[in-house]
Structure formats: structure tokens, C-alpha cells
Scaffold this motif. Structure first.
Motif, short mmCIF file in Angstrom:
data_model
loop_
_atom_site.label_atom_id
_atom_site.label_comp_id
_atom_site.label_asym_id
_atom_site.label_seq_id
_atom_site.Cartn_x
_atom_site.Cartn_y
_atom_site.Cartn_z
N VAL A 165 -34.21 97.73 29.46
CA VAL A 165 -33.31 98.88 29.54
C VAL A 165 -34.09 100.19 29.50
CG1 VAL A 165 -31.51 100.14 28.28
CG2 VAL A 165 -31.26 97.69 28.66
N SER A 166 -35.23 100.19 28.82
CA SER A 166 -36.02 101.42 28.75
C SER A 166 -36.49 101.88 30.12
CB SER A 166 -37.24 101.20 27.83
OG SER A 166 -38.16 100.28 28.42
N GLU A 167 -36.46 100.98 31.11
CA GLU A 167 -36.89 101.34 32.47
C GLU A 167 -35.75 101.93 33.31
OE1 GLU A 167 -38.48 97.80 34.18
OE2 GLU A 167 -39.87 97.41 32.52
N LEU A 168 -34.54 101.85 32.81
CA LEU A 168 -33.38 102.30 33.58
C LEU A 168 -33.09 103.78 33.32
CD1 LEU A 168 -31.03 99.25 32.97
CD2 LEU A 168 -32.33 99.74 35.03
N ARG A 169 -32.51 104.42 34.31
CA ARG A 169 -32.20 105.85 34.19
C ARG A 169 -31.04 106.10 33.23
NH1 ARG A 169 -32.22 107.17 40.56
NH2 ARG A 169 -30.72 105.49 40.35
N ILE A 191 -26.09 101.96 29.12
CA ILE A 191 -26.23 100.54 29.44
C ILE A 191 -26.52 99.71 28.20
CG2 ILE A 191 -27.60 98.83 30.72
CD1 ILE A 191 -25.74 100.53 32.45
N LEU A 192 -27.39 100.20 27.33
CA LEU A 192 -27.84 99.39 26.19
C LEU A 192 -26.71 98.95 25.26
CD1 LEU A 192 -30.11 98.06 24.64
CD2 LEU A 192 -30.53 100.23 23.46
N PRO A 193 -25.79 99.83 24.82
CA PRO A 193 -24.74 99.35 23.90
C PRO A 193 -23.87 98.25 24.50
CG PRO A 193 -24.82 101.76 23.96
CD PRO A 193 -25.68 101.28 25.08
N VAL A 194 -23.55 98.37 25.78
CA VAL A 194 -22.71 97.35 26.43
C VAL A 194 -23.48 96.05 26.58
CG1 VAL A 194 -21.39 96.79 28.50
CG2 VAL A 194 -21.41 99.14 27.64
N ALA A 195 -24.72 96.15 27.04
CA ALA A 195 -25.54 94.95 27.23
C ALA A 195 -25.81 94.26 25.89
CB ALA A 195 -26.86 95.31 27.91
N TRP A 196 -26.02 95.04 24.84
CA TRP A 196 -26.27 94.48 23.51
C TRP A 196 -25.05 93.66 23.05
CZ3 TRP A 196 -30.77 95.32 20.51
CH2 TRP A 196 -30.71 94.84 19.21
N TYR A 224 -36.83 82.67 20.08
CA TYR A 224 -36.97 83.87 20.90
C TYR A 224 -35.58 84.32 21.31
CZ TYR A 224 -42.03 83.33 21.25
OH TYR A 224 -43.38 83.24 20.96
N LEU A 225 -35.21 85.52 20.91
CA LEU A 225 -33.88 86.05 21.17
C LEU A 225 -33.91 87.06 22.32
CD1 LEU A 225 -32.94 86.54 17.43
CD2 LEU A 225 -31.97 84.81 18.96
N PRO A 226 -32.78 87.33 22.92
CA PRO A 226 -32.75 88.26 24.07
C PRO A 226 -32.91 89.74 23.72
CG PRO A 226 -30.89 86.72 24.13
CD PRO A 226 -31.50 86.63 22.77
N TYR A 227 -32.85 90.10 22.43
CA TYR A 227 -32.81 91.51 22.07
C TYR A 227 -34.08 92.27 22.45
CZ TYR A 227 -28.81 89.87 19.38
OH TYR A 227 -27.62 89.28 19.01
N ARG A 228 -35.24 91.68 22.21
CA ARG A 228 -36.49 92.38 22.53
C ARG A 228 -36.64 92.61 24.03
NH1 ARG A 228 -41.60 93.29 20.13
NH2 ARG A 228 -40.92 92.19 18.25
N PRO A 229 -36.50 91.55 24.88
CA PRO A 229 -36.58 91.84 26.32
C PRO A 229 -35.49 92.78 26.79
CG PRO A 229 -35.94 89.54 25.93
CD PRO A 229 -36.39 90.10 24.63
N LEU A 230 -34.32 92.72 26.15
CA LEU A 230 -33.23 93.63 26.53
C LEU A 230 -33.66 95.09 26.36
CD1 LEU A 230 -30.27 94.22 27.29
CD2 LEU A 230 -29.71 94.01 24.85
N THR A 231 -34.18 95.43 25.20
CA THR A 231 -34.57 96.82 24.95
C THR A 231 -35.74 97.24 25.85
OG1 THR A 231 -35.94 96.08 23.08
CG2 THR A 231 -33.72 96.85 22.59
N GLN A 232 -36.64 96.29 26.12
CA GLN A 232 -37.77 96.60 27.00
C GLN A 232 -37.30 96.87 28.42
OE1 GLN A 232 -40.20 93.13 26.31
NE2 GLN A 232 -41.37 94.11 24.68
N ALA A 250 -23.56 94.86 32.36
CA ALA A 250 -23.36 96.21 31.82
C ALA A 250 -23.40 97.25 32.93
CB ALA A 250 -24.41 96.51 30.76
N CYS A 251 -24.28 97.06 33.90
CA CYS A 251 -24.37 98.00 35.03
C CYS A 251 -23.08 97.99 35.85
CB CYS A 251 -25.58 97.66 35.91
SG CYS A 251 -27.17 98.09 35.18
N VAL A 252 -22.52 96.81 36.03
CA VAL A 252 -21.26 96.71 36.76
C VAL A 252 -20.14 97.42 35.99
CG1 VAL A 252 -19.49 95.13 37.63
CG2 VAL A 252 -21.92 94.59 37.96
N ILE A 253 -20.08 97.15 34.68
CA ILE A 253 -19.03 97.74 33.85
C ILE A 253 -19.14 99.27 33.85
CG2 ILE A 253 -18.22 97.98 31.46
CD1 ILE A 253 -19.05 95.00 31.09
N GLN A 254 -20.37 99.76 33.76
CA GLN A 254 -20.60 101.21 33.68
C GLN A 254 -20.78 101.85 35.05
OE1 GLN A 254 -19.56 101.88 30.96
NE2 GLN A 254 -21.13 102.32 29.45
#
Length: 277
Positions: free
Chosen positions: A163-167, A172-177, A153-161, A205-209
Motif C-alpha cells: 500500500v505504501s507504493e500506492l498514491r 486504501i489501507l483501512p479498507v484493505a486491512w 506469516y500474516l498478510p499485514y506486513r506485505p499489505l502495508t508494504q 479496496a481499490c474497487v470499493i474506493q
């Protein structure tokens, strides 16, 4: 990946304790330092990444192969089998498990030869020294070491799920990825659940951005201390990476490293069946 992480072999057998992981590495840590070991982990993760890209594999296949590599050496010292055999073996197996499709024998060895010559001569010389028979034999050792637990189980699927909730998901997604990719250079993938790695990547990613997600994290009802622990681990990685001169240091570390037992290589060459390309 579909399924229940909490009922999987990943959760039940392959979330390891950090103290146990250090103990398993004691034979190697008698000759190289813990920091040097981590630098080797970065080097071999880079090797797997380069090999996967040369073969035009999806990132999920490359990430699964990297996890297999880490699982193998969480149970075996570096001198058990040369990592240069284990790395392409992990790619070979992951491509089948992740349903990418089989990689032909000739193509795999050609890709290994190509990246050694184009990217890793400073550490490995001009030639890739192994043949497909070594990799086919090593596959059995790899399966045995992992107890045939092939689902990762990799972090990519929960990551995209998540991030889809964020404004501000588009920034955010490219940095977090990228941060999740960098996690593969650490032990975190063996120590933490993938959704926590995804959340920590989003936090960073939120801190960076400079995106305020405090309320969103508060509503998640997750262990923020664990997310902060992962964040500290990643910051430590980046701090070490910033001062890591790979071309200078890796050859020196490899010279100090325990050498693989030649018997393993000879056994692979003599016992592995001949396979069509």
C-alpha cells in the motif's frame, strides 16, 4: 515477520490443498453442511477476536491464534476437543510466540467468562465451563497437531508494504486491512500465501474506493487469476454473511454438531499439573 516465507514451515507444511481440507472434514460434514461448517468458523473466529480484544492483545496475536485454531481443526474433527477449550489455548500460545508476553491463568479464564456472559450467551449460556487445567493440557495437543510449526506469516506486513507504493494509500489501507481481517473467517489463510491475500485485499479496496490501480497490478507480474480467485472467495463470504443471522443459526448448528468426547475433558482435568496464577 522477518525471514523467508518460501523456506518456512508455513509454506512447506501449512499451505493446504482445498480438496484435502474438505476430506479432513468429512466426519463433521456428515452431520452439518459445508455452509454450516463455515458459519461455525465465523463464530469461533469472532470468539477468538472478542477474547483477544478483551485481553487487549495486538491484532497480530489474535490473527496468529485464529490460524492456530484453523490448523488444529484441519487435522481434527470438531468432537476431538471442544473448540471452547481450543480457542483460548490458541490465544494463550500465540501470545507467547508473538512475544506479547504471558497471559496470567486467572486473567485468561476471567476474560473467557466475561465475553461468554457479555457477548455469547445466546449460543453458550451464562458460564464458561472450563478451567485453566484444561487449557494447559490442550496446549500439548495443539502443539502436536501443528507439529510444533508455530511461525505464521500474516498478510499485514506485505499489505502495508504494498500500500505504501500506492498514491491513495490513506483511503486504501483501512479498507484493505478490514478485508484481511475478514479473511481470517475463511479457509483462505490455510490455502493461499499471505502476500496474495494482501494483494487481493488491495484489489478489492481499490474497487470499493474507485481507485484505479490497474497499471500498478500489471507491473507487479503476479498471478492475477489467483488474486481474482481470492476475491471471488471473499465475495462469497460477504454474500453468506449478509444473510447470516448468527444469534438464530449458531445455537441450531451447535445442537447438530458432533459433541466433544468427555474423556478428553476429564483427562485434561485429571492429568494437567497445577499451575500458579
Amino acid at each position: 515477520m522477518a525471514g523467508n516465507f518460501w523456506q518456512s514451515s508455513h509454506f512447506q507444511q501449512w499451505l493446504l490443498d482445498s480438496d484435502d481440507l474438505i476430506k479432513s472434514r468429512l466426519p463433521d460434514l456428515q452431520v452439518i453442511s459445508e455452509e454450516e461448517y463455515q458459519k461455525l468458523q465465523i463464530f469461533y473466529a469472532n470468539f477468538i477476536q472478542a477474547l483477544g480484544e478483551q485481553l487487549k492483545l495486538r491484532q497480530q496475536v489474535i490473527a496468529t491464534a485464529t490460524v492456530y485454531f484453523k490448523r488444529f481443526y484441519s487435522k481434527n474433527p470438531l468432537n476431538s476437543i471442544d473448540p471452547l477449550i481450543v480457542a483460548p489455548t490458541c490465544i494463550f500460545l500465540a501470545s507467547k510466540v508473538e512475544e506479547f508476553g504471558p497471559i496470567s491463568n486467572n486473567r485468561l479464564i476471567a476474560a473467557c467468562t466475561s465475553i461468554v456472559k457479555s457477548k455469547f450467551t445466546y449460543a453458550l449460556g451464562q458460564d464458561y465451563p472450563y478451567r485453566i487445567n484444561h487449557i494447559l493440557e490442550c496446549e500439548f495437543y495443539l502443539l502436536e497437531a501443528m507439529d510444533c510449526c508455530l511461525i505464521v506469516y500474516l498478510p499485514y506486513r506485505p499489505l502495508t508494504q504494498y500500500v505504501s507504493e500506492l498514491r491513495q494509500k490513506d483511503i486504501i489501507l483501512p479498507v484493505a486491512w478490514k478485508i484481511v481481517n475478514d479473511c481470517l473467517r475463511t479457509d483462505l489463510i490455510l490455502l493461499q500465501a499471505p502476500f496474495y491475500l494482501a494483494l487481493a485485499a488491495i484489489h478489492m479496496a481499490c474497487v470499493i474506493q474507485q481507485s484505479d490501480a490497474k497499471q500498478w497490478f500489471a507491473e507487479l507480474a503476479v498471478d492475477m487469476e489467483k488474486i481474482l480467485e481470492i476475491t471471488r472467495h471473499m465475495l462469497s463470504l460477504y454474500d453468506m454473511w449478509r444473510n447470516f443471522d448468527e444469534r438464530k443459526e449458531i445455537p441450531e448448528i451447535l445442537m447438530k454438531c458432533p459433541k466433544p468426547n468427555p474423556q478428553n475433558t476429564n483427562q485434561a482435568q485429571s492429568q494437567a499439573p497445577s499451575q500458579p496464577s
